[in-house]
Design a protein around this motif. Structure first.
Motif, PDB file in Angstrom:
ATOM      1  N   LEU A  19      32.896  83.582 104.308  1.00  0.00           N
ATOM      2  CA  LEU A  19      31.484  83.289 104.056  1.00  0.00           C
ATOM      3  C   LEU A  19      30.599  83.867 105.143  1.00  0.00           C
ATOM      4  N   LEU A  20      31.000  83.683 106.394  1.00  0.00           N
ATOM      5  CA  LEU A  20      30.214  84.207 107.514  1.00  0.00           C
ATOM      6  C   LEU A  20      30.196  85.722 107.520  1.00  0.00           C
ATOM      7  N   GLN A  21      31.314  86.317 107.142  1.00  0.00           N
ATOM      8  CA  GLN A  21      31.396  87.771 107.123  1.00  0.00           C
ATOM      9  C   GLN A  21      30.425  88.364 106.114  1.00  0.00           C
ATOM     10  N   GLY A  22      30.180  87.641 105.009  1.00  0.00           N
ATOM     11  CA  GLY A  22      29.306  88.151 103.964  1.00  0.00           C
ATOM     12  C   GLY A  22      27.830  87.931 104.219  1.00  0.00           C
ATOM     13  N   GLN A  23      27.485  87.169 105.256  1.00  0.00           N
ATOM     14  CA  GLN A  23      26.088  86.913 105.541  1.00  0.00           C
ATOM     15  C   GLN A  23      25.421  88.159 106.108  1.00  0.00           C
ATOM     16  N   SER A  24      24.164  88.360 105.734  1.00  0.00           N
ATOM     17  CA  SER A  24      23.441  89.523 106.222  1.00  0.00           C
ATOM     18  C   SER A  24      23.080  89.335 107.687  1.00  0.00           C
ATOM     19  N   SER A  25      23.104  90.428 108.418  1.00  0.00           N
ATOM     20  CA  SER A  25      22.759  90.385 109.840  1.00  0.00           C
ATOM     21  C   SER A  25      21.270  90.599 110.072  1.00  0.00           C
ATOM     22  N   PHE A  26      20.523  90.895 109.004  1.00  0.00           N
ATOM     23  CA  PHE A  26      19.088  91.122 109.161  1.00  0.00           C
ATOM     24  C   PHE A  26      18.341  90.555 107.959  1.00  0.00           C
ATOM     25  N   HIS A  27      17.035  90.381 108.150  1.00  0.00           N
ATOM     26  CA  HIS A  27      16.193  89.822 107.086  1.00  0.00           C
ATOM     27  C   HIS A  27      14.951  90.680 106.927  1.00  0.00           C
ATOM     28  N   LEU A 121      18.323  99.770 102.601  1.00  0.00           N
ATOM     29  CA  LEU A 121      18.598  99.365 103.979  1.00  0.00           C
ATOM     30  C   LEU A 121      19.946  98.673 104.057  1.00  0.00           C
ATOM     31  N   PHE A 122      20.713  98.970 105.103  1.00  0.00           N
ATOM     32  CA  PHE A 122      21.961  98.245 105.288  1.00  0.00           C
ATOM     33  C   PHE A 122      22.394  98.293 106.748  1.00  0.00           C
ATOM     34  N   GLN A 132      20.062  96.130 101.096  1.00  0.00           N
ATOM     35  CA  GLN A 132      18.863  95.595 100.462  1.00  0.00           C
ATOM     36  C   GLN A 132      17.990  96.766 100.027  1.00  0.00           C
ATOM     37  N   THR A 133      17.313  96.594  98.902  1.00  0.00           N
ATOM     38  CA  THR A 133      16.411  97.627  98.402  1.00  0.00           C
ATOM     39  C   THR A 133      14.982  97.112  98.468  1.00  0.00           C
TER      40      THR A 133
END
Length: 234
Positions: A19-27, A121-122, A132-133
């Motif tokens: 779950l933590l691995q799949g979280q985005s590192s940016f917003h 963006l990734f 993210q687009t």
């Protein structure tokens, strides 16, 4: 610890790790940004990007320019602005850093119209999980020598009500608007109406809820004004 409890604990830890691995590192502060401007200057909608981690991350962007009017160009700015020939780049965000002005600068080059681009963006370290687009949109207005300049007048044509629910009307004291066109936020034409100045109303009840750009043209096809409206479905 019993074998069953040990199995449950290991399974739980693995689930949390995934779950933590799949979280985005940016917003990104928004997935859509729009701005209106003039044909003789850059129009630059922007968003903010936030690093959600306590370490430096490397982000990558790539631009798609499929929906630009003829004669327009667009450049991307992260910590710096790049040439219009650059269509992908990487940049870094420090721990918990916020980049307040990530933007696309549209260059109308004297041409009226409305255009949009998509930025993908990734996080470079986990591309497949964080992409993210973001859609950036711009409308540019100007004056042809044969078109009356409505932009500085209180009597400029306008569409109302705004927001719209079932119908829209047009207020046009000069009776110059012959056609109105409706575009969604990605530049897709959703409909058009031939204007009848005898108090006509135009049915937009079939449009989904959201933001739209209404382009007003005269009888020669020249763009008189572009107006942003919202559609509300109660």
């Amino acid at each position: 610890m019993t074998p069953m409890l040990k199995t449950i604990l290991i399974t739980t830890l693995l689930f949390v790790a995934i779950l933590l691995q799949g979280q985005s590192s940016f917003h990104a502060s928004a997935t859509y940004a729009t701005k209106q401007g003039q044909i003789d200057r850059e129009v630059s909608p922007s968003i903010a990007l936030r690093n959600l981690t306590n370490k430096t991350i490397e982000l990558s962007w790539e631009i798609e320019k499929a929906n630009l009017p003829e004669g327009w160009d667009a450049i991307v700015c992260d910590h710096q602005c790049y040439s219009s020939l650059v269509d992908k780049k990487t940049f870094k965000l420090g721990p918990n850093e916020v980049l307040h002005d990530f933007k696309v600068s549209f260059r109308p080059n004297g041409k009226q119209g409305m255009g949009n681009v998509e930025i993908h963006l990734f996080d470079v370290s986990k591309e497949d999980e964080t992409e993210q687009t973001i859609t950036f949109s711009a409308a540019a207005q100007g004056t042809h020598t044969s078109v009356h300049d409505f932009s500085k007048e209180t009597t400029a044509p306008k569409v109302f009500p705004n927001p719209a629910i079932e119908y829209i009307h047009i207020k046009d004291d000069y009776n110059r608007v012959a056609l109105i066109e409706i575009y969604n936020v990605v530049g897709r034409k959703m409909g058009d109406f031939t204007v009848n100045h005898a108090g006509a109303k135009y049915d937009v009840s079939n449009l989904p809820k959201g933001m739209y750009m209404v382009r007003m043209r005269d009888a020669n096809g020249n763009i008189i004004r572009t107006q942003r409206i919202s559609k509300y479905n109660p």
